[in-house]
Design a protein around this motif. Structure first.
Motif, PDB file in Angstrom:
ATOM      1  N   GLU A   1       5.864  29.178  -1.024  1.00 61.52           N
ATOM      2  CA  GLU A   1       5.334  29.289  -2.383  1.00 61.52           C
ATOM      3  C   GLU A   1       3.814  29.412  -2.368  1.00 61.52           C
ATOM      4  O   GLU A   1       3.241  30.205  -3.119  1.00 61.52           O
ATOM      5  CB  GLU A   1       5.761  28.089  -3.222  1.00 61.52           C
ATOM      6  CG  GLU A   1       7.214  28.108  -3.647  1.00 61.52           C
ATOM      7  CD  GLU A   1       7.471  27.218  -4.854  1.00 61.52           C
ATOM      8  OE1 GLU A   1       6.593  26.381  -5.172  1.00 61.52           O
ATOM      9  OE2 GLU A   1       8.533  27.375  -5.488  1.00 61.52           O
ATOM     10  N   ARG A   2       3.167  28.634  -1.535  1.00 61.17           N
ATOM     11  CA  ARG A   2       1.701  28.715  -1.478  1.00 61.17           C
ATOM     12  C   ARG A   2       1.250  30.105  -1.036  1.00 61.17           C
ATOM     13  O   ARG A   2       0.258  30.634  -1.538  1.00 61.17           O
ATOM     14  CB  ARG A   2       1.145  27.649  -0.534  1.00 61.17           C
ATOM     15  CG  ARG A   2       1.129  26.255  -1.135  1.00 61.17           C
ATOM     16  CD  ARG A   2       0.298  25.299  -0.309  1.00 61.17           C
ATOM     17  NE  ARG A   2       0.840  25.083   1.030  1.00 61.17           N
ATOM     18  CZ  ARG A   2       1.796  24.215   1.317  1.00 61.17           C
ATOM     19  NH1 ARG A   2       2.324  23.479   0.352  1.00 61.17           N
ATOM     20  NH2 ARG A   2       2.233  24.077   2.555  1.00 61.17           N
ATOM     21  N   GLY A   3       1.980  30.693  -0.111  1.00 60.65           N
ATOM     22  CA  GLY A   3       1.614  32.023   0.346  1.00 60.65           C
ATOM     23  C   GLY A   3       1.893  33.116  -0.657  1.00 60.65           C
ATOM     24  O   GLY A   3       1.363  34.222  -0.543  1.00 60.65           O
ATOM     25  N   ASN A   4       2.712  32.804  -1.648  1.00 65.53           N
ATOM     26  CA  ASN A   4       3.126  33.808  -2.633  1.00 65.53           C
ATOM     27  C   ASN A   4       2.787  33.354  -4.051  1.00 65.53           C
ATOM     28  O   ASN A   4       3.423  33.775  -5.015  1.00 65.53           O
ATOM     29  CB  ASN A   4       4.635  34.049  -2.523  1.00 65.53           C
ATOM     30  CG  ASN A   4       5.031  35.477  -2.848  1.00 65.53           C
ATOM     31  OD1 ASN A   4       4.201  36.356  -2.994  1.00 65.53           O
ATOM     32  ND2 ASN A   4       6.324  35.697  -2.977  1.00 65.53           N
ATOM     33  N   GLU A   5       1.784  32.481  -4.180  1.00 68.62           N
ATOM     34  CA  GLU A   5       1.548  31.805  -5.450  1.00 68.62           C
ATOM     35  C   GLU A   5       1.154  32.748  -6.579  1.00 68.62           C
ATOM     36  O   GLU A   5       1.519  32.519  -7.737  1.00 68.62           O
ATOM     37  CB  GLU A   5       0.495  30.710  -5.291  1.00 68.62           C
ATOM     38  CG  GLU A   5      -0.881  31.205  -4.897  1.00 68.62           C
ATOM     39  CD  GLU A   5      -1.872  30.046  -4.788  1.00 68.62           C
ATOM     40  OE1 GLU A   5      -2.005  29.298  -5.754  1.00 68.62           O
ATOM     41  OE2 GLU A   5      -2.493  29.906  -3.732  1.00 68.62           O
ATOM     42  N   GLU A   6       0.395  33.798  -6.274  1.00 66.56           N
ATOM     43  CA  GLU A   6       0.000  34.701  -7.349  1.00 66.56           C
ATOM     44  C   GLU A   6       1.222  35.332  -8.000  1.00 66.56           C
ATOM     45  O   GLU A   6       1.387  35.321  -9.220  1.00 66.56           O
ATOM     46  CB  GLU A   6      -0.938  35.797  -6.824  1.00 66.56           C
ATOM     47  CG  GLU A   6      -2.295  35.282  -6.399  1.00 66.56           C
ATOM     48  CD  GLU A   6      -2.380  35.072  -4.893  1.00 66.56           C
ATOM     49  OE1 GLU A   6      -1.308  34.825  -4.274  1.00 66.56           O
ATOM     50  OE2 GLU A   6      -3.489  35.144  -4.355  1.00 66.56           O
ATOM     51  N   TRP A   7       2.090  35.886  -7.162  1.00 69.19           N
ATOM     52  CA  TRP A   7       3.257  36.575  -7.704  1.00 69.19           C
ATOM     53  C   TRP A   7       4.222  35.603  -8.375  1.00 69.19           C
ATOM     54  O   TRP A   7       4.823  35.938  -9.403  1.00 69.19           O
ATOM     55  CB  TRP A   7       3.972  37.348  -6.596  1.00 69.19           C
ATOM     56  CG  TRP A   7       5.121  38.159  -7.125  1.00 69.19           C
ATOM     57  CD1 TRP A   7       5.062  39.395  -7.702  1.00 69.19           C
ATOM     58  CD2 TRP A   7       6.496  37.761  -7.169  1.00 69.19           C
ATOM     59  NE1 TRP A   7       6.324  39.793  -8.095  1.00 69.19           N
ATOM     60  CE2 TRP A   7       7.210  38.812  -7.771  1.00 69.19           C
ATOM     61  CE3 TRP A   7       7.174  36.617  -6.744  1.00 69.19           C
ATOM     62  CZ2 TRP A   7       8.593  38.755  -7.967  1.00 69.19           C
ATOM     63  CZ3 TRP A   7       8.553  36.560  -6.937  1.00 69.19           C
ATOM     64  CH2 TRP A   7       9.250  37.622  -7.544  1.00 69.19           C
ATOM     65  N   LEU A   8       4.386  34.411  -7.832  1.00 64.26           N
ATOM     66  CA  LEU A   8       5.299  33.438  -8.443  1.00 64.26           C
ATOM     67  C   LEU A   8       4.814  33.005  -9.817  1.00 64.26           C
ATOM     68  O   LEU A   8       5.610  32.809 -10.745  1.00 64.26           O
ATOM     69  CB  LEU A   8       5.474  32.225  -7.525  1.00 64.26           C
ATOM     70  CG  LEU A   8       6.320  32.477  -6.268  1.00 64.26           C
ATOM     71  CD1 LEU A   8       6.236  31.299  -5.314  1.00 64.26           C
ATOM     72  CD2 LEU A   8       7.775  32.768  -6.631  1.00 64.26           C
ATOM     73  N   THR A   9       3.490  32.835  -9.986  1.00 66.65           N
ATOM     74  CA  THR A   9       2.950  32.535 -11.310  1.00 66.65           C
ATOM     75  C   THR A   9       3.256  33.681 -12.267  1.00 66.65           C
ATOM     76  O   THR A   9       3.702  33.480 -13.406  1.00 66.65           O
ATOM     77  CB  THR A   9       1.431  32.310 -11.228  1.00 66.65           C
ATOM     78  OG1 THR A   9       1.173  31.194 -10.385  1.00 66.65           O
ATOM     79  CG2 THR A   9       0.832  32.044 -12.607  1.00 66.65           C
ATOM     80  N   TYR A  10       3.007  34.883 -11.805  1.00 66.63           N
ATOM     81  CA  TYR A  10       3.257  36.099 -12.590  1.00 66.63           C
ATOM     82  C   TYR A  10       4.728  36.206 -12.998  1.00 66.63           C
ATOM     83  O   TYR A  10       5.057  36.501 -14.160  1.00 66.63           O
ATOM     84  CB  TYR A  10       2.803  37.272 -11.727  1.00 66.63           C
ATOM     85  CG  TYR A  10       3.138  38.662 -12.175  1.00 66.63           C
ATOM     86  CD1 TYR A  10       2.374  39.311 -13.149  1.00 66.63           C
ATOM     87  CD2 TYR A  10       4.173  39.378 -11.555  1.00 66.63           C
ATOM     88  CE1 TYR A  10       2.651  40.622 -13.508  1.00 66.63           C
ATOM     89  CE2 TYR A  10       4.446  40.680 -11.907  1.00 66.63           C
ATOM     90  CZ  TYR A  10       3.689  41.303 -12.890  1.00 66.63           C
ATOM     91  OH  TYR A  10       3.967  42.606 -13.228  1.00 66.63           O
ATOM     92  N   ALA A  11       5.638  35.960 -12.048  1.00 73.02           N
ATOM     93  CA  ALA A  11       7.066  36.111 -12.313  1.00 73.02           C
ATOM     94  C   ALA A  11       7.624  34.966 -13.145  1.00 73.02           C
ATOM     95  O   ALA A  11       8.470  35.184 -14.023  1.00 73.02           O
ATOM     96  CB  ALA A  11       7.827  36.212 -10.988  1.00 73.02           C
ATOM     97  N   ARG A  12       7.163  33.750 -12.892  1.00 78.41           N
ATOM     98  CA  ARG A  12       7.717  32.590 -13.588  1.00 78.41           C
ATOM     99  C   ARG A  12       7.158  32.414 -14.994  1.00 78.41           C
ATOM    100  O   ARG A  12       7.866  32.004 -15.919  1.00 78.41           O
ATOM    101  CB  ARG A  12       7.447  31.313 -12.789  1.00 78.41           C
ATOM    102  CG  ARG A  12       8.269  31.180 -11.518  1.00 78.41           C
ATOM    103  CD  ARG A  12       7.767  30.028 -10.662  1.00 78.41           C
ATOM    104  NE  ARG A  12       8.628  29.786  -9.503  1.00 78.41           N
ATOM    105  CZ  ARG A  12       8.304  29.011  -8.484  1.00 78.41           C
ATOM    106  NH1 ARG A  12       7.123  28.403  -8.458  1.00 78.41           N
ATOM    107  NH2 ARG A  12       9.146  28.837  -7.475  1.00 78.41           N
ATOM    108  N   LEU A  13       5.877  32.708 -15.162  1.00 71.02           N
ATOM    109  CA  LEU A  13       5.201  32.403 -16.423  1.00 71.02           C
ATOM    110  C   LEU A  13       4.871  33.629 -17.253  1.00 71.02           C
ATOM    111  O   LEU A  13       4.433  33.500 -18.395  1.00 71.02           O
ATOM    112  CB  LEU A  13       3.911  31.617 -16.154  1.00 71.02           C
ATOM    113  CG  LEU A  13       4.067  30.307 -15.385  1.00 71.02           C
ATOM    114  CD1 LEU A  13       2.708  29.642 -15.207  1.00 71.02           C
ATOM    115  CD2 LEU A  13       5.037  29.379 -16.095  1.00 71.02           C
TER     116      LEU A  13
END
Length: 374
Positions: free
Chosen positions: A136-148
């Motif tokens: 998750e830390r390595g992919n945090e930008e995209w996860l924020t974008y996808a989740r929020l």
């Protein structure tokens, strides 16, 4: 079947591979994959290198060839189960004869999710959650974008050891070293947008570009990566950006965010947003940027704008360059951020400490889970 320790080791390698795509895959996630053969030996490795290119699983399977049959695949993000620019990775894993799949993070995108379910439906065991935090830390930008449904924000600032970002007369160039400034441009270039406020535009007339490696100017000159130039975003409630400002030149696209009722004759690409307290609705801004496929935004500028982002819980990562110098007076790096008492303090966790030339680079994140609002 591999042991939990072996699963962790192979997933760590997949996370390392995923990091090689950072800054070039947007609006897609970074993903890494390791494929073992039936004997448990590494047969193929891959990562997603650019949007529209082959996914990590496809690259690793191609390298493994027939050795993939009966083997195990380690993937940092759940294999996709839809056809977009490329075909479904879940089907590719099945066609290759993979006998087991290990996943770090489930895909939060409803259009692409379902790969794990498809694999299980075809009798392939799937293990979830291996090294999920690191992935998750390595992919945090995209996860924020996808989740929020909003852009991820990295707030960058440079300061002296006593926390000053400018001297008493307002001068700030240069607090940090050339090495630190070069590192800032490298970090800028990995973002989809560079954001600053009207105060910074009026005071410094910045270009807000990312310098290509080897360029000689401190303010940047042309595309920084693969011909792609980060979008420049100016937060300018009343539309006061001077028409001759460098941020409006033709070296990169620029979006100027103004209030929906602002009366301005500014000739630029304007984004009209609702007002919020003393400025603009920043959440609405980040949602609009996400709609423009801005996954990661790099926040620069003064303490007032930074305080607004931090106070509203919208600074997802803090990137600080601290110079071994003292001013004793002058502007602080952060303005009012909604803290009236010590119990309301914004707590962070440090992720990285690095010496960049003579300066210290610190990376910290809020203590709340990645990609989720407080």
């Amino acid at each position: 079947m591999e042991t939990p320790e072996q699963d962790a080791a192979h997933m760590a390698r997949a996370i390392e591979l995923a990091g090689r795509g950072h800054g070039t895959t947007s609006p897609n996630p970074v993903v890494g994959c390791v494929v073992l053969d039936a004997a448990g030996q590494v047969a193929g490795e891959g990562f997603h290198a650019y949007a529209g290119g082959p996914h990590a699983e496809i690259v690793a399977l191609a390298q493994a060839g027939e050795r993939a049959r009966g083997g195990t695949a380690y993937v940092t993000l759940e294999p996709c189960d839809h056809t977009g620019r490329t075909g479904p990775c879940s089907r590719a894993l099945l066609d290759a004869g993979i006998a087991r799949v290990v996943i770090a993070v489930a895909d939060p995108n409803p259009e692409a999710a379902g790969g794990a379910a498809r694999l299980r439906a075809h009798g392939v065991p799937v293990t979830n959650g291996v090294l999920a935090g690191a992935a998750e830390r390595g992919n945090e930008e995209w996860l924020t974008y996808a989740r929020l449904g909003r852009s991820h924000v990295t707030w960058k600032f440079a300061a002296t050891l006593d926390g000053r970002s400018a001297a008493e007369d307002g001068t700030s160039q240069w607090i940090t070293s050339p090495e630190a400034r070069a590192d800032v441009h490298r970090m800028r270039a990995a973002a989809d947008a560079i954001v600053a406020g009207i105060g910074t535009v009026l005071a410094d007339d910045p270009s807000l570009t990312a310098r290509a490696p080897g360029a000689g100017r401190d303010e940047g000159d042309g595309p920084a990566r693969d011909g792609r130039t980060p979008l420049r975003v100016v937060i300018d409630t009343e539309g006061r950006t001077p028409q001759h400002a460098r941020v409006l030149d033709d070296r990169a696209p620029t979006l100027v965010a103004v209030a929906d009722d602002a009366r301005t004759g500014l000739k630029a690409d304007l984004l009209r947003l609702p007002r919020h307290e003393d400025g603009l609705d920043l959440r609405a801004l980040l949602r609009e940027l996400a709609a423009r496929e801005v996954v990661g935004a790099f926040l620069e500028g003064g303490p007032t704008l930074a305080g607004s982002f931090v106070g509203q819980g919208l600074a997802d990562r803090v990137l600080a360059y601290v110079a071994p110098a003292l001013l004793g007076s002058g502007s602080a790096a952060l303005g009012a951020a909604g803290v009236g008492t010590i119990g309301e303090i914004h707590r962070l966790t440090f992720d990285d400490f690095s010496l960049i030339g003579p300066d210290l680079r610190l990376i910290a994140r809020p203590v709340h889970p990645l990609g989720r609002e407080q």
